[in-house]
Scaffold this active site. Sequence first.
Site, PDB file in Angstrom:
ATOM      1  N   GLN A  17      49.983  21.255  -6.836  1.00 39.96           N
ATOM      2  CA  GLN A  17      48.662  21.848  -5.980  1.00 39.96           C
ATOM      3  C   GLN A  17      47.521  22.235  -7.099  1.00 39.96           C
ATOM      4  O   GLN A  17      46.490  22.179  -6.742  1.00 39.96           O
ATOM      5  CB  GLN A  17      49.010  22.672  -5.047  1.00 39.96           C
ATOM      6  CG  GLN A  17      47.989  23.602  -4.473  1.00 39.96           C
ATOM      7  CD  GLN A  17      47.458  22.602  -3.117  1.00 39.96           C
ATOM      8  OE1 GLN A  17      48.227  21.913  -2.248  1.00 39.96           O
ATOM      9  NE2 GLN A  17      46.051  22.595  -3.289  1.00 39.96           N
ATOM     10  N   HIS A  28      54.000  25.790  -7.650  1.00 44.49           N
ATOM     11  CA  HIS A  28      53.437  24.652  -7.017  1.00 44.49           C
ATOM     12  C   HIS A  28      52.538  23.920  -7.967  1.00 44.49           C
ATOM     13  O   HIS A  28      51.308  23.996  -7.715  1.00 44.49           O
ATOM     14  CB  HIS A  28      52.662  25.196  -5.927  1.00 44.49           C
ATOM     15  CG  HIS A  28      52.414  24.229  -4.762  1.00 44.49           C
ATOM     16  ND1 HIS A  28      53.100  22.810  -4.999  1.00 44.49           N
ATOM     17  CD2 HIS A  28      51.812  24.081  -3.522  1.00 44.49           C
ATOM     18  CE1 HIS A  28      52.601  22.115  -3.693  1.00 44.49           C
ATOM     19  NE2 HIS A  28      51.837  22.815  -2.989  1.00 44.49           N
ATOM     20  N   ASP A  30      45.640  32.333  -0.204  1.00 40.77           N
ATOM     21  CA  ASP A  30      46.628  31.588   0.459  1.00 40.77           C
ATOM     22  C   ASP A  30      47.424  32.256   1.251  1.00 40.77           C
ATOM     23  O   ASP A  30      47.036  33.737   1.874  1.00 40.77           O
ATOM     24  CB  ASP A  30      47.882  31.422  -0.735  1.00 40.77           C
ATOM     25  CG  ASP A  30      48.951  30.513  -0.424  1.00 40.77           C
ATOM     26  OD1 ASP A  30      48.749  29.868   0.733  1.00 40.77           O
ATOM     27  OD2 ASP A  30      50.187  30.382  -1.104  1.00 40.77           O
TER      28      ASP A  30
END
Length: 321
Positions: free
Chosen positions: A152, A149, A240
């Site tokens: 991000q 990702h 996360d």
Amino acid sequence: MGPRLRGDNRRFGMSPRHFVDLWKLDAVTLRAIMDDAHARKKARAGWPKGKVDADAPCRDKTLALIFEKNSTRTRFSFDAAMRQLGGSSVIANAGDMQLGRGEEVPDTARVLSRMVDAVMIRANKHEDVQVFAEAASVPVINGLTDASHPCQLMADLMTYEEHRGSLKGRTLAWVGDGNNMCASFIHAAAKFGYTLNIATPSAYAPDRVDLARAAEEKARINLTNDPREAAAGADLILADTWVSMGDTDYDARMKALEPYQVNAALMALAAKDAVFMHCLPAHRGEEVTEEVLDGPASLVWNEAENRIHAQKSVIAWCLAG
Ligand code: CP
Ligand code: NVA
């Protein structure tokens, strides 16, 4: 997904600037993108959200946004980013496209390359983004896959720099699942010069290929099963979800990851001015307590806003190529 086919870009010997994985980009380029993000954000302080940046670097440009998985932040931040850059975006769920009925990824890439100037894709399989990028003759941006990702990460590192300064020599602690976000923190470690402590259960350890590549790049990465060991003295604690989009072993994950909750006791082991980040969406009472997520060390809302600012510079870099 169909066979890997040669794309238009290969045929004409052109190479668009893709933003698929941080490890593929050099430190100087990433630093330049990050510096541009800081400068753009400062230059528009206090402006209405829809006002276009003074230089409008993406005037007359269109970005396609394709989503094969759910999204709130990525969807809205890319659209807002493109508007602020003076361009426009077209958003589609992959399931509503012919992709959802089996049209081949390279064919979709070739068609969209004739219609838009860049494509962002959120895909289940990382390989699909790679295949799309190989066939596309316009830049392709990874908006999250099972493997990484990177957008991000740019927002997260920008947020840290805004609040605490340079990342060089800092210690980041990843606590929980060795997932796609953890992979991108591994990919960026050598580029931005931070040490990364990673605490995961053995069953959810980070990808070995990512770790081997990071070792070759002389990244400072420490693996442990003990969240307290990872958090001790760290400048930034990262969490996360324990169950990412596409994960099917919910019960096993909840059980194995329970000792990896970021709570006040864990934060107390970190450096005195340590901060907490989470890419969101968060699950209060699971990977992070309400006390930490909504507490004074949490930068999660700044981090979410910075998706716009960091991605603007990613898009501008891609389109300037
Ligand atoms: N952090 C993030 O990518 O959020 P979304 O899934 O809402 O896009
Ligand atoms: N690891 C999470 C990140 C969500 C932004 C997932 O892939 O679902």
